[in-house]
Design an enzyme around this catalytic site. Structure first.
Site, PDB file in Angstrom:
ATOM      1  N   TYR A 226       0.718  -1.180  -0.031  1.00 48.35           N
ATOM      2  CA  TYR A 226      -0.166  -0.042   0.034  1.00 48.35           C
ATOM      3  C   TYR A 226       0.909   1.215  -0.075  1.00 48.35           C
ATOM      4  O   TYR A 226       1.328   1.768   1.104  1.00 48.35           O
ATOM      5  CB  TYR A 226      -0.747   0.056   1.285  1.00 48.35           C
TER       6      TYR A 226
ATOM      7  N   SER B 267     -12.827  -5.629   1.798  1.00 47.39           N
ATOM      8  CA  SER B 267     -13.888  -5.153   0.908  1.00 47.39           C
ATOM      9  C   SER B 267     -15.346  -5.460   1.240  1.00 47.39           C
ATOM     10  O   SER B 267     -15.965  -5.930   0.609  1.00 47.39           O
ATOM     11  CB  SER B 267     -13.533  -5.137  -0.362  1.00 47.39           C
TER      12      SER B 267
END
Length: 317
Positions: A56, A204
């Site tokens: 990330y 998610s």
């Protein structure tokens, strides 16, 4: 926030976690001050399972988490991941699950996070060119060295999970799972981890923003938002998926909760630990209340009727 056992190896985590990825990359504009405030507010609320990864940024999100929560390290369960080989300057070279890179990656993550131990260390994706046994063998060495406490895989197949678990007991499997993405129910992944006593962490869990994110058209996404490249957010699919989100929202309204709370409570009721990602305190506080919602058998049946497997238009990738 209540706590749950994640898997059967001794790790206890908050029933809901926080995915920190979007605070640094991929999902539109970023505000570090609000991100730091959100991370600290999460800990205040008992949302102490914090999830990041070296990819990330790369590295930016680990550094952010380290800066924000370094003084509160003992209050959190810190999870991070490795898979893609990165040079120290961030140059990417593709998947690398070799033992040599695994050891280099964990040492770098420890440095970026500002800690001497990672609570839960995942292989972010299995390298197709390296047997998973070799990678997990190296990760087991990290446990013996005291650099890592528990191990996990992300987006792995049932065969990979079984082979890895035979080398060193896995604590968690992290994969996409939500009312929009229910593949793990159909491809034996969920059954496999249940059989082996491995916990399930859902990334998610809000359908990448369809559930509660106010997304009804592509213009709702920032120009640099990575979701523009996903099938579900294409011109052909986005309206159909927004309509599905509306039908789920109607169930939530009838229950007296928000759509995000209903979606997260549905996962928690399945003994799954969701890690919704948010960059703002207001959304964090809304999400955290999901852990207090009890869904009845009638609630679950209504959800199943509205959002069965395969309801979302387009592949999740």
């Amino acid at each position: 926030m209540k706590t749950v056992n994640l898997g059967s190896q001794g790790l206890t985590v908050s029933a809901e976690g926080l995915g920190a990825m979007g605070m640094s990359v991929w999902y539109g504009p970023r505000d570090e001050r609000e991100a730091v405030a959100t991370l600290n507010r999460a800990v205040d609320l008992g949302v102490t399972h914090i999830d990041t990864a070296e990819a990330y940024g790369p590295f930016e999100n680990e550094r952010l988490v380290g800066r924000a929560l370094g003084a509160r390290r003992d209050e959190i369960t810190l999870a991070t991941k490795f898979a893609t080989e990165f040079d120290d300057d961030g140059t990417a070279h593709g998947p690398n699950g070799s033992p040599g890179y695994a050891h280099r990656a964990v040492d770098r993550s420890l440095k970026h996070l500002g800690t001497d131990v990672i609570d839960l260390y995942y292989l972010h994706r299995v390298d197709p060119d390296v047997p998973v046994e070799e990678t997990v063998g190296a990760m087991a060495e990290m446990v013996r060295a005291g650099k890592v406490r528990y191990l996990g895989l992300s987006e792995a197949t049932p065969d990979q999970i079984r082979r890895a678990h035979a080398v060193h007991p896995l604590t968690a499997l992290q994969s996409e799972y939500s009312l929009f993405s229910r593949d793990v129910e159909q491809n034996d992944v969920l059954d496999t981890v249940r059989e082996l006593g491995i916990g399930f962490v859902a990334f998610s869990p809000l359908g990448r923003g369809f559930l509660g994110g106010g997304i009804t058209r592509r213009e709702d996404l920032a120009p640099d938002d990575a979701r523009r490249g996903l099938e579900r957010f294409s011109e052909e699919n986005i309206a159909e998926n927004a309509a599905l989100a509306d039908r789920i929202a109607a169930l939530a309204e009838a229950k007296g909760v928000t759509v995000t709370q209903l979606a997260l409570a549905w996962l928690i009721a399945r003994n799954v630990v969701p890690i919704p990602g948010t960059k703002r305190r207001a959304y964090l506080e809304e999400n955290a209340r999901a852990a207090d919602i009890d869904l009845t058998a009638d609630d679950l049946a209504s959800i199943e009727e509205v959002a069965p497997h395969g309801s979302a238009a387009g592949h999740r990738h």
